[in-house]
Design a protein around this motif. Structure first.
Motif, PDB file in Angstrom:
ATOM      1  N   GLU A   1      -5.205   6.483 -13.870  1.00 52.05           N
ATOM      2  CA  GLU A   1      -5.974   5.695 -12.497  1.00 52.05           C
ATOM      3  C   GLU A   1      -5.185   5.745 -11.457  1.00 52.05           C
ATOM      4  O   GLU A   1      -4.056   5.876 -11.086  1.00 52.05           O
ATOM      5  CB  GLU A   1      -6.153   4.535 -13.287  1.00 52.05           C
ATOM      6  CG  GLU A   1      -6.864   4.340 -14.621  1.00 52.05           C
ATOM      7  CD  GLU A   1      -6.921   2.918 -15.285  1.00 52.05           C
ATOM      8  OE1 GLU A   1      -6.755   1.874 -14.519  1.00 52.05           O
ATOM      9  OE2 GLU A   1      -7.444   2.944 -16.367  1.00 52.05           O
ATOM     10  N   ASP A   2      -5.854   5.196 -10.518  1.00 54.75           N
ATOM     11  CA  ASP A   2      -5.304   5.046  -8.964  1.00 54.75           C
ATOM     12  C   ASP A   2      -4.216   3.770  -9.381  1.00 54.75           C
ATOM     13  O   ASP A   2      -4.644   3.059 -10.065  1.00 54.75           O
ATOM     14  CB  ASP A   2      -6.565   4.790  -8.128  1.00 54.75           C
ATOM     15  CG  ASP A   2      -7.362   5.837  -7.615  1.00 54.75           C
ATOM     16  OD1 ASP A   2      -6.859   7.053  -8.093  1.00 54.75           O
ATOM     17  OD2 ASP A   2      -8.404   5.634  -7.202  1.00 54.75           O
ATOM     18  N   ALA A   3      -3.188   4.080  -8.537  1.00 53.14           N
ATOM     19  CA  ALA A   3      -2.372   3.237  -8.394  1.00 53.14           C
ATOM     20  C   ALA A   3      -2.879   1.500  -7.794  1.00 53.14           C
ATOM     21  O   ALA A   3      -3.607   1.765  -6.737  1.00 53.14           O
ATOM     22  CB  ALA A   3      -1.054   3.637  -7.691  1.00 53.14           C
ATOM     23  N   GLU A   4      -2.469   0.797  -8.156  1.00 52.29           N
ATOM     24  CA  GLU A   4      -2.883  -0.524  -7.636  1.00 52.29           C
ATOM     25  C   GLU A   4      -1.491  -1.500  -7.157  1.00 52.29           C
ATOM     26  O   GLU A   4      -0.621  -1.236  -7.819  1.00 52.29           O
ATOM     27  CB  GLU A   4      -3.637  -1.444  -8.637  1.00 52.29           C
ATOM     28  CG  GLU A   4      -4.903  -0.734  -9.111  1.00 52.29           C
ATOM     29  CD  GLU A   4      -5.550  -1.647 -10.259  1.00 52.29           C
ATOM     30  OE1 GLU A   4      -4.971  -2.789 -10.429  1.00 52.29           O
ATOM     31  OE2 GLU A   4      -6.647  -1.282 -10.745  1.00 52.29           O
ATOM     32  N   SER A   5      -1.926  -2.090  -5.940  1.00 57.79           N
ATOM     33  CA  SER A   5      -0.706  -2.903  -5.349  1.00 57.79           C
ATOM     34  C   SER A   5      -0.961  -4.200  -4.779  1.00 57.79           C
ATOM     35  O   SER A   5      -2.169  -4.329  -4.600  1.00 57.79           O
ATOM     36  CB  SER A   5       0.023  -2.089  -4.386  1.00 57.79           C
ATOM     37  OG  SER A   5      -0.585  -1.851  -3.178  1.00 57.79           O
ATOM     38  N   GLU A   6      -0.114  -5.139  -4.930  1.00 62.15           N
ATOM     39  CA  GLU A   6      -0.332  -6.595  -4.246  1.00 62.15           C
ATOM     40  C   GLU A   6       0.741  -7.023  -3.872  1.00 62.15           C
ATOM     41  O   GLU A   6       1.883  -6.811  -4.054  1.00 62.15           O
ATOM     42  CB  GLU A   6      -1.199  -7.449  -5.324  1.00 62.15           C
ATOM     43  CG  GLU A   6      -0.525  -7.680  -6.415  1.00 62.15           C
ATOM     44  CD  GLU A   6      -1.164  -8.549  -7.357  1.00 62.15           C
ATOM     45  OE1 GLU A   6      -0.998  -9.956  -7.424  1.00 62.15           O
ATOM     46  OE2 GLU A   6      -2.451  -8.215  -8.069  1.00 62.15           O
TER      47      GLU A   6
ATOM     48  N   THR B   1       2.919   2.706  -3.560  1.00 61.19           N
ATOM     49  CA  THR B   1       2.204   3.270  -4.472  1.00 61.19           C
ATOM     50  C   THR B   1       2.499   4.810  -4.562  1.00 61.19           C
ATOM     51  O   THR B   1       2.217   5.546  -5.711  1.00 61.19           O
ATOM     52  CB  THR B   1       0.603   3.348  -4.453  1.00 61.19           C
ATOM     53  OG1 THR B   1       0.082   3.608  -3.275  1.00 61.19           O
ATOM     54  CG2 THR B   1       0.245   1.709  -4.575  1.00 61.19           C
TER      55      THR B   1
ATOM     56  N   GLU C   1       0.866  -1.202  -0.025  1.00 62.25           N
ATOM     57  CA  GLU C   1       0.025  -0.078   0.067  1.00 62.25           C
ATOM     58  C   GLU C   1       0.706   1.025   0.027  1.00 62.25           C
ATOM     59  O   GLU C   1       0.312   2.239  -0.734  1.00 62.25           O
ATOM     60  CB  GLU C   1      -0.783   0.017   1.251  1.00 62.25           C
ATOM     61  CG  GLU C   1      -2.136  -1.030   1.125  1.00 62.25           C
ATOM     62  CD  GLU C   1      -2.703  -1.257   2.479  1.00 62.25           C
ATOM     63  OE1 GLU C   1      -2.461  -0.366   3.373  1.00 62.25           O
ATOM     64  OE2 GLU C   1      -3.485  -2.100   2.537  1.00 62.25           O
TER      65      GLU C   1
ATOM     66  N   GLU D   1       4.928  -0.143 -14.178  1.00 59.56           N
ATOM     67  CA  GLU D   1       4.745  -1.314 -13.253  1.00 59.56           C
ATOM     68  C   GLU D   1       6.092  -1.406 -12.281  1.00 59.56           C
ATOM     69  O   GLU D   1       7.270  -1.234 -12.885  1.00 59.56           O
ATOM     70  CB  GLU D   1       4.819  -2.666 -14.046  1.00 59.56           C
ATOM     71  CG  GLU D   1       3.662  -2.751 -15.057  1.00 59.56           C
ATOM     72  CD  GLU D   1       3.968  -3.854 -15.918  1.00 59.56           C
ATOM     73  OE1 GLU D   1       4.733  -3.990 -16.655  1.00 59.56           O
ATOM     74  OE2 GLU D   1       2.766  -4.577 -15.710  1.00 59.56           O
TER      75      GLU D   1
ATOM     76  N   ALA E   1       3.158  -3.456  -8.253  1.00 60.10           N
ATOM     77  CA  ALA E   1       2.157  -2.233  -8.080  1.00 60.10           C
ATOM     78  C   ALA E   1       2.362  -1.821  -9.617  1.00 60.10           C
ATOM     79  O   ALA E   1       3.072  -1.807 -10.121  1.00 60.10           O
ATOM     80  CB  ALA E   1       2.615  -1.192  -7.196  1.00 60.10           C
ATOM     81  N   ASN E   2       1.162  -1.064  -9.803  1.00 63.61           N
ATOM     82  CA  ASN E   2       1.426  -0.533 -11.144  1.00 63.61           C
ATOM     83  C   ASN E   2       0.277   0.772 -11.221  1.00 63.61           C
ATOM     84  O   ASN E   2      -0.617   0.969 -10.338  1.00 63.61           O
ATOM     85  CB  ASN E   2       0.798  -1.275 -12.263  1.00 63.61           C
ATOM     86  CG  ASN E   2      -0.577  -2.049 -12.129  1.00 63.61           C
ATOM     87  OD1 ASN E   2      -1.637  -1.023 -12.338  1.00 63.61           O
ATOM     88  ND2 ASN E   2      -0.607  -3.051 -11.442  1.00 63.61           N
ATOM     89  N   ARG E   3       0.426   1.426 -12.147  1.00 62.55           N
ATOM     90  CA  ARG E   3      -0.231   2.768 -12.356  1.00 62.55           C
ATOM     91  C   ARG E   3      -0.581   2.981 -13.867  1.00 62.55           C
ATOM     92  O   ARG E   3       0.557   3.053 -14.735  1.00 62.55           O
ATOM     93  CB  ARG E   3       0.100   3.788 -11.761  1.00 62.55           C
ATOM     94  CG  ARG E   3      -0.921   5.227 -11.716  1.00 62.55           C
ATOM     95  CD  ARG E   3      -0.548   6.236 -10.963  1.00 62.55           C
ATOM     96  NE  ARG E   3      -1.565   6.975 -10.782  1.00 62.55           N
ATOM     97  CZ  ARG E   3      -1.425   8.555 -10.215  1.00 62.55           C
ATOM     98  NH1 ARG E   3      -0.240   8.736  -9.651  1.00 62.55           N
ATOM     99  NH2 ARG E   3      -2.519   9.141  -9.976  1.00 62.55           N
TER     100      ARG E   3
END
Length: 191
Positions: free
Chosen positions: A77-82, A64, A61, A109, A95-97
């Motif tokens: 777009e909002d950044a995504e992470s895992e 990002t 989290e 990425e 993570a990517n945006r």
């Protein structure tokens, strides 16, 4: 004793969902340590794995924040992470945006703390390896990077802080714009 403690943790989490993360991590570590001292290796391993997973989620989290804001004329777009990329990347965090400007799009990425980074770092330290891959060696924020240009697609790949692999892929984006995004990545936010 351990069952009561687990029940206490579950009740506490239900009552304080937003503020629970740090306390939940501490509780899982404490429970794991207590179980270890009591000789209950299964519970110890389970609780310590749980704490480790929560820490990776929290780190995912936080990372990002490295992604740059959209440049003038661009939307993002909002950044995504895992932190569940273990199967694909041998462990670590991803993570990517995504960014868009008209018909052009750019994706950044990030993969962190992955064993695959060691092999990538070897490539960036050997310019002939980059040439053999069909790329050009460039610098991004002082780091060796590989630039690939084909048709209307531009790709930049680099490793920062010996722990973070960035891949920027632009379709219909000028190479200078992809470089600008790469240099705008907030590397100081990597932890």
């Amino acid at each position: 004793m351990i069952c009561k403690r687990a029940l206490f943790i579950a009740v506490g989490l239900a009552l304080t969902p937003a503020a629970a993360t740090a306390d939940e991590i501490t509780e899982a570590i404490d429970t794991g340590l207590s179980a270890y001292k009591d000789g209950d290796m299964s519970t110890a391993a389970s609780q310590l794995d749980y704490a480790s997973t929560l820490i990776r989620q929290k780190k995912a989290e936080q990372i990002t924040a490295v992604f740059p804001d959209p440049m003038s004329g661009w939307e993002a777009e909002d950044a995504e992470s895992e932190s569940s990329g273990a199967a694909m990347f041998g462990g670590g965090i991803s993570a990517n945006r995504s960014y868009r400007k008209g018909d052009a799009d750019l994706t950044i990425e990030l993969v962190m703390d992955s064993p695959m980074l060691q092999s990538m770092m070897g490539m960036f330290n050997n310019p002939s390896m980059i040439a053999m891959q069909g790329g050009k060696l460039i610098k991004i924020a002082g780091n060796n990077a590989m630039l690939e240009e084909k048709d209307d697609r531009t790709k930049i790949v680099f490793v920062a802080n010996n722990s973070a692999l960035f891949t920027l892929t632009g379709n219909g984006v000028k190479t200078d714009e992809v470089k600008a995004y790469a240099n705008a990545i907030k590397l100081d936010k990597l932890k």
